[in-house]
Design a protein around this motif. Structure first.
Motif, PDB file in Angstrom:
ATOM      1  N   MET A 223      -4.273  -7.909  -2.742  1.00 22.77           N
ATOM      2  CA  MET A 223      -4.321  -8.051  -1.429  1.00 22.77           C
ATOM      3  C   MET A 223      -3.344  -7.283  -0.891  1.00 22.77           C
ATOM      4  SD  MET A 223      -6.846  -8.286   0.580  1.00 22.77           S
ATOM      5  CE  MET A 223      -7.930  -9.503   0.115  1.00 22.77           C
ATOM      6  N   VAL A 224      -1.928  -7.468  -1.451  1.00 25.63           N
ATOM      7  CA  VAL A 224      -0.814  -6.858  -0.900  1.00 25.63           C
ATOM      8  C   VAL A 224      -0.929  -5.370  -0.877  1.00 25.63           C
ATOM      9  CG1 VAL A 224       1.655  -6.603  -0.957  1.00 25.63           C
ATOM     10  CG2 VAL A 224       0.598  -8.888  -1.694  1.00 25.63           C
ATOM     11  N   TYR A 225      -1.511  -4.869  -2.049  1.00 26.14           N
ATOM     12  CA  TYR A 225      -1.765  -3.311  -1.803  1.00 26.14           C
ATOM     13  C   TYR A 225      -2.715  -2.805  -1.066  1.00 26.14           C
ATOM     14  CZ  TYR A 225       1.715  -3.796  -5.710  1.00 26.14           C
ATOM     15  OH  TYR A 225       2.953  -4.128  -6.313  1.00 26.14           O
ATOM     16  N   TYR A 226      -3.906  -3.760  -1.012  1.00 30.25           N
ATOM     17  CA  TYR A 226      -4.941  -3.185  -0.292  1.00 30.25           C
ATOM     18  C   TYR A 226      -4.554  -3.269   0.985  1.00 30.25           C
ATOM     19  CZ  TYR A 226      -9.089  -3.776   2.112  1.00 30.25           C
ATOM     20  OH  TYR A 226     -10.258  -3.451   3.271  1.00 30.25           O
ATOM     21  N   LEU A 227      -3.725  -4.044   1.692  1.00 26.33           N
ATOM     22  CA  LEU A 227      -3.416  -4.273   3.028  1.00 26.33           C
ATOM     23  C   LEU A 227      -2.405  -3.177   3.396  1.00 26.33           C
ATOM     24  CD1 LEU A 227      -3.402  -8.258   3.698  1.00 26.33           C
ATOM     25  CD2 LEU A 227      -5.283  -6.446   4.571  1.00 26.33           C
ATOM     26  N   SER A 228      -1.510  -2.870   2.450  1.00 26.07           N
ATOM     27  CA  SER A 228      -0.726  -1.776   2.598  1.00 26.07           C
ATOM     28  C   SER A 228      -1.219  -0.419   2.761  1.00 26.07           C
ATOM     29  CB  SER A 228       0.524  -2.117   1.695  1.00 26.07           C
ATOM     30  OG  SER A 228       0.130  -1.475   0.442  1.00 26.07           O
ATOM     31  N   GLY A 229      -2.447  -0.127   2.248  1.00 28.16           N
ATOM     32  CA  GLY A 229      -3.170   0.950   2.084  1.00 28.16           C
ATOM     33  C   GLY A 229      -3.078   1.858   0.763  1.00 28.16           C
ATOM     34  N   ASP A 230      -2.298   1.014  -0.099  1.00 29.16           N
ATOM     35  CA  ASP A 230      -2.151   1.704  -1.467  1.00 29.16           C
ATOM     36  C   ASP A 230      -3.371   1.354  -2.152  1.00 29.16           C
ATOM     37  OD1 ASP A 230       0.556   2.544  -1.602  1.00 29.16           O
ATOM     38  OD2 ASP A 230       1.237   0.473  -1.538  1.00 29.16           O
TER      39      ASP A 230
ATOM     40  N   VAL B 181      -4.412 -13.545   4.801  1.00 26.05           N
ATOM     41  CA  VAL B 181      -3.068 -13.680   5.664  1.00 26.05           C
ATOM     42  C   VAL B 181      -2.057 -14.915   5.147  1.00 26.05           C
ATOM     43  CG1 VAL B 181      -2.400 -14.284   8.050  1.00 26.05           C
ATOM     44  CG2 VAL B 181      -4.571 -13.230   7.869  1.00 26.05           C
ATOM     45  N   GLY B 182      -2.545 -15.831   4.850  1.00 24.38           N
ATOM     46  CA  GLY B 182      -1.901 -16.857   4.510  1.00 24.38           C
ATOM     47  C   GLY B 182      -0.889 -16.630   3.338  1.00 24.38           C
ATOM     48  N   GLN B 183      -1.273 -16.015   2.367  1.00 25.34           N
ATOM     49  CA  GLN B 183      -0.642 -15.765   1.076  1.00 25.34           C
ATOM     50  C   GLN B 183       0.133 -14.701   1.132  1.00 25.34           C
ATOM     51  OE1 GLN B 183      -1.602 -13.847  -2.117  1.00 25.34           O
ATOM     52  NE2 GLN B 183      -3.231 -12.744  -0.914  1.00 25.34           N
ATOM     53  N   ILE B 184      -0.275 -13.661   2.125  1.00 29.94           N
ATOM     54  CA  ILE B 184       0.444 -12.310   1.917  1.00 29.94           C
ATOM     55  C   ILE B 184       2.011 -12.325   2.101  1.00 29.94           C
ATOM     56  CG2 ILE B 184       0.496  -9.995   3.236  1.00 29.94           C
ATOM     57  CD1 ILE B 184      -1.905 -10.590   1.407  1.00 29.94           C
ATOM     58  N   PRO B 185       2.473 -13.280   2.849  1.00 27.34           N
ATOM     59  CA  PRO B 185       4.163 -13.074   3.046  1.00 27.34           C
ATOM     60  C   PRO B 185       4.708 -13.343   2.029  1.00 27.34           C
ATOM     61  CG  PRO B 185       3.259 -14.254   5.069  1.00 27.34           C
ATOM     62  CD  PRO B 185       1.992 -13.935   3.944  1.00 27.34           C
ATOM     63  N   GLY B 186       4.266 -14.506   0.974  1.00 29.18           N
ATOM     64  CA  GLY B 186       4.710 -14.941  -0.144  1.00 29.18           C
ATOM     65  C   GLY B 186       4.638 -13.720  -1.149  1.00 29.18           C
ATOM     66  N   MET B 187       3.382 -13.204  -1.294  1.00 28.66           N
ATOM     67  CA  MET B 187       3.247 -12.251  -2.542  1.00 28.66           C
ATOM     68  C   MET B 187       3.768 -11.130  -2.252  1.00 28.66           C
ATOM     69  SD  MET B 187       1.399 -13.504  -4.916  1.00 28.66           S
ATOM     70  CE  MET B 187       1.111 -11.798  -5.619  1.00 28.66           C
ATOM     71  N   ARG B 188       4.108 -10.568  -0.815  1.00 24.06           N
ATOM     72  CA  ARG B 188       4.945  -9.420  -0.550  1.00 24.06           C
ATOM     73  C   ARG B 188       6.343  -9.883  -0.999  1.00 24.06           C
ATOM     74  NH1 ARG B 188       2.228  -7.710   5.179  1.00 24.06           N
ATOM     75  NH2 ARG B 188       0.677  -6.334   4.332  1.00 24.06           N
ATOM     76  N   ALA B 189       7.049 -10.911  -0.475  1.00 28.24           N
ATOM     77  CA  ALA B 189       8.301 -11.395  -0.991  1.00 28.24           C
ATOM     78  C   ALA B 189       8.453 -11.198  -2.456  1.00 28.24           C
ATOM     79  CB  ALA B 189       8.440 -12.737  -0.332  1.00 28.24           C
ATOM     80  N   PHE B 190       7.437 -11.753  -3.276  1.00 26.64           N
ATOM     81  CA  PHE B 190       7.536 -11.642  -4.977  1.00 26.64           C
ATOM     82  C   PHE B 190       7.661 -10.304  -4.898  1.00 26.64           C
ATOM     83  CE2 PHE B 190       5.454 -15.959  -5.148  1.00 26.64           C
ATOM     84  CZ  PHE B 190       6.457 -16.348  -5.718  1.00 26.64           C
ATOM     85  N   THR B 191       6.578  -9.317  -4.577  1.00 25.14           N
ATOM     86  CA  THR B 191       6.426  -7.818  -5.068  1.00 25.14           C
ATOM     87  C   THR B 191       7.869  -7.139  -4.841  1.00 25.14           C
ATOM     88  OG1 THR B 191       4.186  -7.935  -4.447  1.00 25.14           O
ATOM     89  CG2 THR B 191       5.169  -5.953  -4.629  1.00 25.14           C
ATOM     90  N   VAL B 192       8.313  -7.496  -3.397  1.00 28.00           N
ATOM     91  CA  VAL B 192       9.706  -6.761  -3.282  1.00 28.00           C
ATOM     92  C   VAL B 192      10.801  -7.238  -4.030  1.00 28.00           C
ATOM     93  CG1 VAL B 192      11.282  -6.272  -1.276  1.00 28.00           C
ATOM     94  CG2 VAL B 192       8.778  -6.212  -0.779  1.00 28.00           C
ATOM     95  N   VAL B 193      11.140  -8.504  -3.984  1.00 27.87           N
ATOM     96  CA  VAL B 193      12.077  -9.070  -4.956  1.00 27.87           C
ATOM     97  C   VAL B 193      11.969  -8.773  -6.287  1.00 27.87           C
ATOM     98  CG1 VAL B 193      13.107 -11.385  -5.868  1.00 27.87           C
ATOM     99  CG2 VAL B 193      12.322 -11.022  -3.334  1.00 27.87           C
TER     100      VAL B 193
END
Lengths: 287, 218
Positions: A223-230, B181-193
């Motif tokens: 979902m992270v990649y989908y929402l970022s457009g990747d 929405v709810g889980q996205i900040p956590g997953m983004r943090a994991f991805t970037v870190v």
């Protein structure tokens, strides 16, 4: 023991009882289908909209990065996708960078679509199957610039140079988009090395887009990649596949399993509720 | 060749390869002879692919060694090792026959279609039974954090099942909110870190500081 309450007995219940409850309940929808309606989620809609943009003659890639153990989640979406590519008049390249049992998966897809796709699709002209090559992300990076450098021939043994479909195709720029079926993170390799790797892109055209059809567990990460457009689309698990089947108009295994998904999910929630009611009911006694 | 020399050589090779691959990714087009199929980076990637292919062969040899040891020592697991050896030899022979003649014999496809596929899909499917049993035994709201996790999980479950929206139209709305929405900040943090960690690892490999792969992790 005489002093045991119903909650104590339930807490000590043999796990095999749960297995039988689930097994029996799962058989019911197969005998009497519920046929509950399915609402299409935006990520599946985006995936389908991407498929609809395929123009006749355009080439897309199906990357089978899921094994037979994940057929329940991954196979229906692949079947529906191949069907839609055919409907659009597109052409298909198939390979795997993740699982060496991809031959069985591809054979299964061909069997399931034998009457409505592979009757008029000619191997080598409309589709080509290259099979498995290891190397993971390194392999994806190599394929970006030189497909013939990795796949010198297809699984039939025909040289890539002699395959009509591959006549003008040797790098990722000639591929419209990637449909990646995953149990892991192979779709991210395509995002990193193909879509977002244009600083080193030797191809003449635009880098291909990437779409994901993975197991349900992948959804939170994807979902992270989908929402970022990747990823331009995301089909998550058999639920996503059922939505895709509804959109392409090909009712398949995912639609059939939706009733079982409903039953198993409700049972799971009931088990959680029952366990917690039991915990609260016996908490005072233990104190 | 001394041990020290061998070790230093590995670090130098690793550093040079890491440098070439980084230059290829960021400046490949601007450095002649680096990128593309004939470039240095492309050659290195091809070598990596060949090494991985050889690793599959090594893995097969290792498997035979491990199971041969089990059989020769007559351990409790020896029976499984015998089954493995029989199937390994059987499929190897059939595979070699296909390789040299181009003819795929029926037993070869039969084993894959009726044994491998069935076992594979069964293995994945039975996790559902374990999850059901575990849900009853382990998913307890013993504190506020666990309660929030459980409630969120139940909403996501009911959002994923068509029956959820039949029971109450709010289930998919709330469940999808958790997903989208709810889980996205956590997953983004994991991805970037994770990406930053990978960058740090690459940099350490580049300057010869990353020694874990040379059995010097300790």
């Amino acid at each position: 023991m005489s002093g045991q309450t119903i909650w104590d007995k339930l807490a000590r219940m043999d796990r095999r009882v749960f297995y039988w409850i689930l097994f029996i309940c799962l058989t019911v929808p197969y005998m009497t289908p519920l046929g509950l309606p399915i609402t299409v989620t935006p990520s599946t809609r985006s995936y389908y909209d991407g498929l609809k943009t395929i123009q006749p003659g355009e080439v897309v890639l199906l990357s089978i990065n899921s094994g037979v153990s994940a057929w329940g989640d991954c196979l229906p979406a692949m079947v529906a996708s191949v069907y839609q590519v055919h409907e659009q008049g597109g052409k298909l390249i198939v390979w795997s960078i993740g699982y060496n049992d991809c031959d069985i998966t591809w054979a299964r897809i061909k069997t399931l679509l034998a009457t409505n796709v592979f009757t008029d699709w000619v191997e080598g002209e409309d589709y080509v199957y290259f099979g498995y090559c290891p190397g993971q992300e390194t392999n994806v990076a190599l394929l970006r610039d030189n497909i013939r450098g990795v796949y010198t021939k297809d699984v039939r043994g025909v040289a890539t140079d002699d395959i009509p479909l591959m006549e003008d195709i040797n790098d990722a720029s000639k591929i419209k988009f990637v449909m990646s079926s995953d149990t892991g993170d192979a779709q991210i390799y395509y995002i990193r090395q193909w879509k977002n790797g244009p600083v080193n892109y030797v191809g003449s055209g635009q880098p291909p887009l990437v779409a994901e059809m993975g197991i349900a567990m992948n959804k939170s990460g994807d979902m992270v990649y989908y929402l970022s457009g990747d990823e331009f689309g995301l089909v998550a698990g058999s639920r996503g596949a059922a939505e895709l089947e509804a959109l392409v108009g090909l009712k398949g295994n995912a639609t059939i399993t939706m009733d079982s998904i409903s039953v198993s999910h409700v049972l799971l929630v009931l088990a959680i509720i029952l366990a917690n009611v039991g915990m609260f009911a016996t908490r005072g006694q233990k104190k | 060749m001394s041990q020290v020399y061998k070790r230093e050589l590995v670090f130098i090779v690793t550093g040079v390869v890491a440098l070439v691959m980084m230059l290829d990714y960021f400046f490949g087009k601007n450095i002649p002879g680096l990128s593309g199929s004939g470039g240095i980076a492309g050659q290195l990637q091809t070598w990596a692919l060949i090494i991985q292919l050889m690793a599959i062969g090594l893995g097969a040899i290792n498997l035979i060694q491990v199971h041969y040891r089990q059989i020769s020592r007559k351990t409790d697991m020896a029976i499984y090792s015998i089954i493995f050896m029989v199937f390994f030899a059987f499929l190897l022979l059939l595979g070699l026959y296909k390789l040299f003649t181009g003819v795929e014999l029926y037993p070869y496809t039969w084993v894959f279609a009726n044994v491998y596929t069935s076992l594979g899909t069964t293995l994945y499917a039975i996790t559902g039974f374990f999850v059901f049993s575990a849900a009853y035994r382990a998913f307890r709201a013993r504190n506020v954090d666990a309660a929030i996790l459980l409630i969120g999980g139940c909403f996501v479950l009911l959002a994923n099942a068509p029956i959820g929206e039949v029971l109450w139209s709010g289930f998919p709305l709330i469940g999808n909110w958790f997903n989208n929405v709810g889980q996205i900040p956590g997953m983004r943090a994991f991805t970037v870190v994770g990406a930053l960690g990978l960058l740090a690892y690459g940099f350490r490999a580049l300057i010869g500081k990353e020694k874990g792969f040379y059995s010097e992790a300790s």
